[in-house]
Motif scaffolding. Structure first.
Motif, short mmCIF file in Angstrom:
data_model
loop_
_atom_site.label_atom_id
_atom_site.label_comp_id
_atom_site.label_asym_id
_atom_site.label_seq_id
_atom_site.Cartn_x
_atom_site.Cartn_y
_atom_site.Cartn_z
N TYR A 243 -18.04 -28.50 -32.07
CA TYR A 243 -18.88 -27.33 -32.86
C TYR A 243 -18.16 -27.18 -34.04
CZ TYR A 243 -21.16 -26.46 -28.37
OH TYR A 243 -22.04 -26.80 -27.43
N ALA A 245 -18.74 -25.02 -38.03
CA ALA A 245 -19.81 -24.25 -38.80
C ALA A 245 -20.41 -25.02 -39.81
CB ALA A 245 -18.92 -23.23 -39.71
N VAL A 271 -23.47 -25.34 -36.48
CA VAL A 271 -23.81 -24.01 -36.32
C VAL A 271 -24.15 -23.55 -37.67
CG1 VAL A 271 -23.35 -21.63 -35.06
CG2 VAL A 271 -22.42 -23.98 -34.18
N TYR A 348 -18.07 -17.55 -40.40
CA TYR A 348 -18.31 -18.94 -39.94
C TYR A 348 -17.89 -19.17 -38.61
CZ TYR A 348 -18.59 -19.84 -45.13
OH TYR A 348 -19.23 -20.17 -46.33
N THR A 349 -16.51 -19.11 -38.46
CA THR A 349 -15.65 -19.51 -37.14
C THR A 349 -16.33 -18.61 -35.87
OG1 THR A 349 -13.85 -18.52 -37.70
CG2 THR A 349 -14.00 -21.05 -38.17
N THR A 352 -19.49 -19.91 -34.95
CA THR A 352 -19.27 -21.12 -34.27
C THR A 352 -19.04 -20.97 -32.89
OG1 THR A 352 -18.83 -22.01 -36.35
CG2 THR A 352 -18.40 -23.47 -34.42
#
Length: 361
Positions: A243, A245, A271, A348-349, A352
């Motif tokens: 996974y 971003a 994601v 972002y993270t 994700t």
């Protein structure tokens, strides 16, 4: 028509018209070694390219591609939480540790983007992003190390404590920060600043938003080969899914191409954290295949390989109300990560990890 959608369509049309009209069109890579300032490149010796999996496999590429060494390879792997039975098969590739100067995925991209800028004898950098952009901070950080003044033209995003930190870091790295009202105004200011830099006797290199060009995408093809080497060395079983971003899509495109090149059946899931007009399968497809075509043209030994739309998966539903807007799922993911010794953020993270946790259910 929805006014926001109309604005973004106008932005794309404006960008398409604006870039070829100015030196900003140089964001398209030349893919050739040009005149190089050896003194500046000497601070990041090319001899360290022996640690780059791409160059190990195809040495001829190391002689063809402008590149500087910024990343501490390989970045480590660690279990997310080996005590929780739900999470015991989740691992983290610590690309936040790419550099002690400034970590994150943009450092890998800058090895190629700043190497190209130096090879083209640039003495200034111009880039774009949002006010909380890690890309802008990373360019400013390493640009300063190389003696390159950095100008960043940015648009607003929701203000969070993390965004406030990023604004401070960009200033601390000496970037000249210019705030545009929106994406259309941003393009106008970029053209203006490029002209001003040239009029001042500078030789600016323009770096596209997020550093996501076909040339910079090589960085995450190489990162996928790096992870494949760690799998081969017994550090990790072959990942079923990865996974990541998905914003400007360069990281995602590089990983998809890289795992295919390595022969691993790993599914890469991007994601979505920005609107679909920017983050979509066609963007990933374009970035990956231009990169692969150029690498094959540079080295006859490089495999002829194509990424298809079937290879690309982008997961929507986790972005929330827009780019940078926190979501409850992202905030919960950030808290969970913190209990496991990882610092994430909600742009972002965190989103994700939220997607990964949803899939685990």
């Amino acid at each position: 028509m929805n006014r926001r959608l109309a604005t973004r369509r106008t932005f794309l049309a404006s960008t398409a018209a604006a870039l070829p009209a100015t030196g900003l069109a140089t964001w398209t890579p030349d893919w050739r070694i040009c005149r190089t300032d050896a003194g500046r490149l000497a601070r990041f010796p090319r001899g360290s390219n022996r640690s780059v999996p791409l160059f190990q496999r195809w040495p001829a590429l190391s002689e063809s591609l402008p590149w500087i060494s910024l990343v501490a390879r390989p970045t480590p792997l660690q279990p997310f939480n080996h005590l929780d039975p739900t999470l015991r098969h989740v691992w983290v590739k610590r690309d936040d540790l790419t550099s002690s100067r400034y970590g994150g995925n943009k450092v890998r991209k800058n090895e190629f983007l700043l190497g190209q800028a130096l090879a083209e004898d640039a003495n200034a950098l111009l880039t774009m992003g949002s006010i909380g952009s890690h890309h802008c901070a990373s360019v400013a950080c390493f640009g300063r190390d190389l003696g390159l003044d950095t100008t960043i033209v940015q648009v607003p995003q929701p203000i969070t404590p993390h965004v406030q930190d990023m604004i401070r870091w960009q200033a601390a790295y000496g970037a000249r920060q210019i705030l545009a009202r929106n994406e259309i105004h941003q393009i106008w200011r970029l053209r203006r600043e490029f002209s001003h830099l040239e009029a001042a006797g500078k030789r600016p290199a323009f770096i596209w938003a997020g550093g996501s060009t076909p040339y910079a995408t090589i960085s995450y093809l190489d990162a996928a080969l790096e992870l494949a080497d760690q799998v081969k060395g017994g550090r990790l079983a072959i990942p079923e899914r990865i996974y990541v971003a998905a914003g400007s899509c360069g990281t995602l495109a590089g990983l998809v191409a890289g795992f295919k090149l390595a022969g691993l059946p790993t599914q890469v899931i991007g994601v979505q954290v920005v609107p679909a007009i920017v983050c979509n399968p066609l963007t990933v497809h374009r970035l990956a295949n231009i990169m692969l075509d150029n690498l094959a043209a540079l080295d006859p030994e490089f495999p002829g390989l194509r990424v298809t739309l079937d290879d690309i998966e982008i997961r929507s539903g986790f972005m929330g109300t827009g780019y940078g807007a926190p979501t409850p799922a992202a905030e919960q993911a950030v808290q969970l990560a913190r209990t496991n010794g990882l610092e994430l953020e909600t742009t972002y993270t965190g989103k994700t990890l939220a997607a990964l946790l949803e899939d685990l259910k």
